[in-house]
Design an enzyme around this catalytic site. Structure first.
Site, PDB file in Angstrom:
ATOM      1  N   ASP A   1      37.427  77.278  26.705  1.00 52.39           N
ATOM      2  CA  ASP A   1      36.015  77.642  26.715  1.00 52.39           C
ATOM      3  C   ASP A   1      35.922  79.131  26.395  1.00 52.39           C
ATOM      4  O   ASP A   1      36.876  79.887  26.609  1.00 52.39           O
ATOM      5  CB  ASP A   1      35.405  77.336  28.083  1.00 52.39           C
ATOM      6  CG  ASP A   1      33.888  77.465  28.134  1.00 52.39           C
ATOM      7  OD1 ASP A   1      33.262  77.566  27.045  1.00 52.39           O
ATOM      8  OD2 ASP A   1      33.328  77.468  29.243  1.00 52.39           O
ATOM      9  N   HIS A   2      34.787  79.524  25.867  1.00 53.48           N
ATOM     10  CA  HIS A   2      34.538  80.936  25.598  1.00 53.48           C
ATOM     11  C   HIS A   2      33.899  81.565  26.832  1.00 53.48           C
ATOM     12  O   HIS A   2      32.760  81.255  27.175  1.00 53.48           O
ATOM     13  CB  HIS A   2      33.612  81.089  24.397  1.00 53.48           C
ATOM     14  CG  HIS A   2      34.247  80.719  23.093  1.00 53.48           C
ATOM     15  ND1 HIS A   2      33.563  80.100  22.072  1.00 53.48           N
ATOM     16  CD2 HIS A   2      35.512  80.892  22.642  1.00 53.48           C
ATOM     17  CE1 HIS A   2      34.380  79.909  21.049  1.00 53.48           C
ATOM     18  NE2 HIS A   2      35.562  80.380  21.370  1.00 53.48           N
TER      19      HIS A   2
ATOM     20  N   PHE B   1      29.148  78.010  27.433  1.00 54.18           N
ATOM     21  CA  PHE B   1      28.823  76.581  27.238  1.00 54.18           C
ATOM     22  C   PHE B   1      29.565  75.973  26.048  1.00 54.18           C
ATOM     23  O   PHE B   1      29.008  75.156  25.332  1.00 54.18           O
ATOM     24  CB  PHE B   1      27.316  76.367  27.068  1.00 54.18           C
ATOM     25  CG  PHE B   1      26.447  77.238  27.927  1.00 54.18           C
ATOM     26  CD1 PHE B   1      26.728  77.424  29.275  1.00 54.18           C
ATOM     27  CD2 PHE B   1      25.339  77.875  27.406  1.00 54.18           C
ATOM     28  CE1 PHE B   1      25.928  78.228  30.080  1.00 54.18           C
ATOM     29  CE2 PHE B   1      24.523  78.690  28.197  1.00 54.18           C
ATOM     30  CZ  PHE B   1      24.829  78.866  29.540  1.00 54.18           C
ATOM     31  N   HIS B   2      30.856  76.326  25.860  1.00 55.58           N
ATOM     32  CA  HIS B   2      31.623  75.821  24.725  1.00 55.58           C
ATOM     33  C   HIS B   2      32.890  75.085  25.166  1.00 55.58           C
ATOM     34  O   HIS B   2      33.964  75.324  24.610  1.00 55.58           O
ATOM     35  CB  HIS B   2      32.018  76.967  23.790  1.00 55.58           C
ATOM     36  CG  HIS B   2      30.873  77.683  23.173  1.00 55.58           C
ATOM     37  ND1 HIS B   2      31.006  78.925  22.547  1.00 55.58           N
ATOM     38  CD2 HIS B   2      29.561  77.351  23.053  1.00 55.58           C
ATOM     39  CE1 HIS B   2      29.830  79.316  22.098  1.00 55.58           C
ATOM     40  NE2 HIS B   2      28.939  78.383  22.387  1.00 55.58           N
ATOM     41  N   PRO B   3      32.857  74.176  26.122  1.00 56.53           N
ATOM     42  CA  PRO B   3      34.097  73.500  26.517  1.00 56.53           C
ATOM     43  C   PRO B   3      34.586  72.543  25.430  1.00 56.53           C
ATOM     44  O   PRO B   3      33.815  71.769  24.873  1.00 56.53           O
ATOM     45  CB  PRO B   3      33.697  72.741  27.783  1.00 56.53           C
ATOM     46  CG  PRO B   3      32.231  72.479  27.620  1.00 56.53           C
ATOM     47  CD  PRO B   3      31.701  73.692  26.908  1.00 56.53           C
TER      48      PRO B   3
END
Length: 539
Positions: free
Chosen positions: A296-297, A471-473
């Site tokens: 994730d980011h 919110f980038h999983p």
């Protein structure tokens, strides 16, 4: 328990970004009967369509699954909210609407891992064919597809000066982030059409709903995929207190996202055998990579107070200005209500050792303590920055054998020395940009973490205090080669060892892309649907 009288050629579990694409593509042939299952509801709420609605949708149980992580050691023991869209269109109905592909090197790396067909030259035509770019077709963009891309319909003077400051700090201005090399600063392109959010449900699903061979069920809970003789044969789900099993003649596809898809696999007996047994589930296929490889980011959000210039904070808390925002949107579809949370981006290298940009800035003409909370009452902008290619790896697993037990989310942020170093360097980069002359007239004052935070050790603590998911999983059912024991999927997105079962969503990424992940997920779904239809012809 009831069995559905009819069977389906394809059953898709999850109607988020990937599921909407799959439903469109797989139902295009009227001979295919397609069942699409979604846990959320229909997107019939105004804030799914007005772009600024993310302020009301994130953190709202009507639109957000309201997941939380476990306490994160790298974030000084904090547990984070982990928003995921709970609606047709999934997170594309509540996200930042930023159209970003990443870098050519991301996809070439996938190909170099032994995944044929996933290099930049392979995926660029897919990006183009799904795209409907406002400027029409070009070398890097397509037109006529379902995924609308436009330029923002509002500009902020403060962000123009931020771009000037970035340029003074050595970051060139570029016109487009989506050519394979996103180094530089630009205004983000957005998934909107005429001032309205353009979700995957609007773009891909709604045009297909008129097809009699596509059936969509909302408000369901997918319990498991049923396997017989090594093949996925049906899906069991609950709706309205009834448990239903639907048979699949062709294939079952999990598109429930990086959180949902590994949980369905585990409840189906597919995953690490020892882990499954601890939850009372009999393993049917040992795949230790299920739920692992979470990437994730992590965004770190420095906030700077400014003077003598407008930001959304002060405009929002002025009742007259707020009323005018509504009028501007109602009659012109312009103004702050069309805003993505970030308008200007910048991609830079945290240090010369990186071959391509490894930091992404999201500059926002606003500030708040966290998404889902109100804006500050002082004028400010946020210089959110994230490490694009983290080396930390986390996991998402079921916390119990039942769907209602929810996920155990452990991103494991800042668990490697490389990520901790990049976190400190990213805060230094933010200060470098803000200290440039173009911003001096507005007297920027660092509100968070504060100018008193100066040593590398203190900056790392501050990164842990300020860091949160962007919110980038991805990656929890990754593609990989035969000799990778942690690979869940092959290069055609098929679950290893189980016939007739694929995972097609952000879970499939072996490594995270260098930017926002929604449009890469849509690319994966379109490419995955093509693979499925090719496979059906070959049978």
């Amino acid at each position: 328990m009831a069995d559905r009288a009819e069977s389906f050629d394809y059953i898709i579990a999850g109607a988020g970004s990937a599921g909407c694409v799959l439903a469109n593509r797989l139902s295009a042939d009227p001979r295919n009967r397609v069942l699409l299952l979604e846990g959320g509801a229909k997107d019939n709420w105004i804030w799914f369509h007005v772009p600024v609605g993310y302020l009301f949708a994130i953190g709202n149980p009507r639109s957000d699954w309201m997941f939380k992580t476990a306490a994160e050691p790298g974030l000084n023991g904090r547990a984070l909210s982990y928003p995921r869209g709970k609606v047709l269109g999934g997170s594309s109905a509540i996200n930042a609407m930023i159209y970003m592909r990443g870098q050519a090197a991301d996809y070439d790396h996938w190909r170099q891992l032994g995944l044929p067909g996933w290099g930049w030259d392979d995926v660029l035509p897919v990006f183009k064919r799904v795209e409907d770019h406002v400027e029409g077709p070009s070398e890097f963009h397509g037109a006529g597809g379902e995924w609308r891309v436009e330029h923002p319909r509002i500009r902020w003077e403060i962000l123009d000066h931020v771009r000037d400051a970035a340029e003074a700090a050595g970051v060139p201005k570029i016109p487009d982030f989506n050519t394979g090399d996103n180094t530089g600063s630009s205004y983000f392109q957005v998934n909107q059409k005429n001032g309205r959010r353009w979700s995957a449900a609007r773009g891909f699903l709604k045009p297909a709903l008129k097809r009699s061979n596509l059936e969509v069920e909302t408000g369901v809970t997918v319990e498991r995929v049923n396997v017989a003789d090594g093949r996925a044969v049906s899906v069991t789900y609950r709706k309205g207190g009834e448990t239903i099993t639907a048979a699949a003649r062709g294939e079952v596809v999990l598109s429930a996202g990086a959180v949902g898809s590994p949980l369905i696999l585990e409840r189906s007996g597919i995953g690490d055998g020892e882990r499954l047994r601890t939850h009372g589930i009999q393993p049917i296929h040992h795949l230790p990579g299920v739920g692992e490889n979470l990437q994730d980011h992590l965004q770190i959000r420095p906030i700077y107070k400014v003077q003598g210039i407008k930001t959304l904070n002060t405009e929002y808390w002025n009742l007259i200005s707020r009323a005018m925002m509504g009028v501007n949107y109602l009659f012109r579809r312009r103004g702050p209500l069309t805003m993505a949370p970030s308008q200007v981006g910048a991609f830079v290298k945290s240090s010369p050792e990186y071959e391509t940009a490894n930091l992404e800035f999201h500059f926002q003409p606003l500030s708040l303590d966290d998404w889902g909370h109100g804006l500050h009452r002082f004028s400010a902008f946020t210089a959110s920055v994230c490490n694009l290619r983290p080396t930390s790896r986390g996991s998402i697993h079921m916390s119990g054998p039942k769907a209602e037990d929810g996920p155990d989310i452990r991103p494991n942020y800042l668990s490697t020395e490389a990520d901790r170093r990049v976190a400190v360097d990213s805060l230094k980069w933010a200060r470098r940009i803000v200290s440039q002359a173009p911003l001096a007239p507005y007297r920027p004052e660092e509100y968070k973490p504060g100018a008193h935070v100066s040593s590398d050790a203190d900056m790392l603590v501050a990164a842990g205090d300020l860091g949160t998911t962007i919110f980038h999983p991805v990656g929890t059912a990754k593609m990989g080669t035969d000799d990778d024991r942690m690979a869940v999927l092959d290069a055609r997105l098929r679950v290893r060892g189980i016939d007739g079962l694929r995972v097609i969503d952000a879970s499939a990424m072996p490594s995270i892309t260098s930017g926002n992940t929604n449009s890469p997920t849509i690319m994966i779904a379109d490419k995955g649907a093509e693979m499925m239809l090719q496979g059906a012809k070959a049978r």
